[in-house]
Design a protein around this motif. Structure first.
Motif, PDB file in Angstrom:
ATOM      1  N   TYR A  45      24.602  47.099  55.713  1.00  0.00           N
ATOM      2  CA  TYR A  45      25.862  46.109  55.939  1.00  0.00           C
ATOM      3  C   TYR A  45      25.788  45.559  54.340  1.00  0.00           C
ATOM      4  O   TYR A  45      24.801  45.680  54.055  1.00  0.00           O
ATOM      5  CB  TYR A  45      25.108  44.143  56.758  1.00  0.00           C
ATOM      6  CG  TYR A  45      24.266  44.906  57.947  1.00  0.00           C
ATOM      7  CD1 TYR A  45      25.525  43.647  59.150  1.00  0.00           C
ATOM      8  CD2 TYR A  45      23.507  45.547  58.533  1.00  0.00           C
ATOM      9  CE1 TYR A  45      25.581  43.981  60.141  1.00  0.00           C
ATOM     10  CE2 TYR A  45      23.750  45.168  60.185  1.00  0.00           C
ATOM     11  CZ  TYR A  45      24.410  44.869  60.457  1.00  0.00           C
ATOM     12  OH  TYR A  45      24.078  44.554  61.807  1.00  0.00           O
ATOM     13  N   TYR A  62      26.961  39.081  54.923  1.00  0.00           N
ATOM     14  CA  TYR A  62      26.683  40.677  55.170  1.00  0.00           C
ATOM     15  C   TYR A  62      26.931  41.037  56.125  1.00  0.00           C
ATOM     16  O   TYR A  62      26.918  40.300  57.052  1.00  0.00           O
ATOM     17  CB  TYR A  62      25.760  41.301  54.927  1.00  0.00           C
ATOM     18  CG  TYR A  62      24.127  41.368  53.097  1.00  0.00           C
ATOM     19  CD1 TYR A  62      24.184  41.910  52.487  1.00  0.00           C
ATOM     20  CD2 TYR A  62      23.379  39.802  53.540  1.00  0.00           C
ATOM     21  CE1 TYR A  62      23.165  41.879  51.843  1.00  0.00           C
ATOM     22  CE2 TYR A  62      22.496  39.937  52.541  1.00  0.00           C
ATOM     23  CZ  TYR A  62      22.557  40.733  51.461  1.00  0.00           C
ATOM     24  OH  TYR A  62      21.851  40.140  50.548  1.00  0.00           O
ATOM     25  N   THR A  63      28.521  42.062  55.892  1.00  0.00           N
ATOM     26  CA  THR A  63      29.071  42.484  56.319  1.00  0.00           C
ATOM     27  C   THR A  63      29.225  43.854  57.178  1.00  0.00           C
ATOM     28  O   THR A  63      28.947  45.022  56.360  1.00  0.00           O
ATOM     29  CB  THR A  63      30.358  42.514  56.453  1.00  0.00           C
ATOM     30  OG1 THR A  63      30.492  41.660  56.102  1.00  0.00           O
ATOM     31  CG2 THR A  63      31.613  42.905  57.838  1.00  0.00           C
ATOM     32  N   PHE A  64      29.064  44.434  58.533  1.00  0.00           N
ATOM     33  CA  PHE A  64      28.242  45.565  59.305  1.00  0.00           C
ATOM     34  C   PHE A  64      29.271  46.725  58.751  1.00  0.00           C
ATOM     35  O   PHE A  64      30.451  46.710  58.084  1.00  0.00           O
ATOM     36  CB  PHE A  64      28.394  46.116  60.495  1.00  0.00           C
ATOM     37  CG  PHE A  64      28.449  47.193  61.086  1.00  0.00           C
ATOM     38  CD1 PHE A  64      26.886  47.278  61.191  1.00  0.00           C
ATOM     39  CD2 PHE A  64      29.238  47.853  61.699  1.00  0.00           C
ATOM     40  CE1 PHE A  64      26.929  49.025  61.403  1.00  0.00           C
ATOM     41  CE2 PHE A  64      29.005  49.272  61.780  1.00  0.00           C
ATOM     42  CZ  PHE A  64      27.598  49.366  61.852  1.00  0.00           C
ATOM     43  N   ASP A  65      28.714  48.432  58.101  1.00  0.00           N
ATOM     44  CA  ASP A  65      29.167  48.909  57.097  1.00  0.00           C
ATOM     45  C   ASP A  65      29.110  50.379  58.099  1.00  0.00           C
ATOM     46  O   ASP A  65      30.180  50.731  58.737  1.00  0.00           O
ATOM     47  CB  ASP A  65      29.082  49.162  56.128  1.00  0.00           C
ATOM     48  CG  ASP A  65      29.659  50.468  54.956  1.00  0.00           C
ATOM     49  OD1 ASP A  65      30.534  49.805  55.066  1.00  0.00           O
ATOM     50  OD2 ASP A  65      28.814  51.229  54.284  1.00  0.00           O
ATOM     51  N   LYS A 111      32.707  44.438  63.468  1.00  0.00           N
ATOM     52  CA  LYS A 111      31.861  43.860  62.128  1.00  0.00           C
ATOM     53  C   LYS A 111      31.312  42.727  62.707  1.00  0.00           C
ATOM     54  O   LYS A 111      31.349  41.740  62.240  1.00  0.00           O
ATOM     55  CB  LYS A 111      33.696  44.289  61.485  1.00  0.00           C
ATOM     56  CG  LYS A 111      33.965  45.095  61.143  1.00  0.00           C
ATOM     57  CD  LYS A 111      33.476  46.109  60.474  1.00  0.00           C
ATOM     58  CE  LYS A 111      34.397  47.339  60.310  1.00  0.00           C
ATOM     59  NZ  LYS A 111      33.745  48.222  59.252  1.00  0.00           N
ATOM     60  N   THR A 133      23.191  35.508  63.223  1.00  0.00           N
ATOM     61  CA  THR A 133      24.212  37.212  63.177  1.00  0.00           C
ATOM     62  C   THR A 133      25.340  36.718  63.747  1.00  0.00           C
ATOM     63  O   THR A 133      25.491  35.833  64.916  1.00  0.00           O
ATOM     64  CB  THR A 133      23.191  38.476  63.943  1.00  0.00           C
ATOM     65  OG1 THR A 133      22.902  37.831  65.166  1.00  0.00           O
ATOM     66  CG2 THR A 133      22.140  39.005  63.036  1.00  0.00           C
ATOM     67  N   THR A 187      28.466  40.720  61.454  1.00  0.00           N
ATOM     68  CA  THR A 187      27.626  40.017  60.502  1.00  0.00           C
ATOM     69  C   THR A 187      26.299  38.858  60.064  1.00  0.00           C
ATOM     70  O   THR A 187      26.063  39.131  61.346  1.00  0.00           O
ATOM     71  CB  THR A 187      28.827  38.250  59.339  1.00  0.00           C
ATOM     72  OG1 THR A 187      28.641  37.164  60.099  1.00  0.00           O
ATOM     73  CG2 THR A 187      30.231  39.529  59.177  1.00  0.00           C
TER      74      THR A 187
END
Length: 133
Positions: free
Chosen positions: A131, A8-11, A38, A54, A40
């Motif tokens: 994310y 999952y990547t920070f949004d 960004k 992370t 993850t």
């Protein structure tokens, strides 16, 4: 548990600036760095243990834990903390104890989103980081 192993990547985030300020981060440049990096996140299951990883420009962190068992962990800026992670379906609740105080991080995983809600004693707010898978 289709979310296990997924990256999952920070949004985006809500109220995280206020959380950082409450935790003593006063440098606006540092606060903006948290908003722009960004990072993850990934949760893996290995037998009875979990591995939460992370990755970010500020460094990587990896913690191995069993659900409900306290472990040594690392918090913001490398501060040593004690954490108890409890896994319940698609939710991982982390109770944190450190020299800076106590708090809770609730991570809710779905197929396409990781929602991370952060609270701490002495602060009435809730910070949320999202994310995307």
């Amino acid at each position: 548990m289709a979310f296990l192993g997924k990256v999952y990547t920070f949004d985006r985030q809500e109220n995280f600036d206020e959380y950082l300020k409450h935790m003593g981060v006063t440098d606006e440049k540092v606060i903006q760095q948290y908003a722009q990096m960004k990072a993850t996140a990934q949760l893996k299951k290995e037998g009875d243990k979990y591995r939460y990883i992370t990755y970010s420009v500020n460094g990587n962190n990896e913690v191995v834990f069993e659900s409900g068992v306290e472990v040594n962990d690392v918090g913001m800026n490398g501060i040593p903390i004690k954490s108890t992670y409890t896994v319940d379906g698609n939710t991982v609740t982390q109770v944190v104890n450190s020299s800076m105080g106590s708090g809770t991080v609730i991570r809710e995983f779905s197929d396409d989103l990781l929602k991370m809600s952060v609270t701490t004693l002495g602060w009435d707010g809730v910070a949320v980081r999202y994310y995307k898978a």
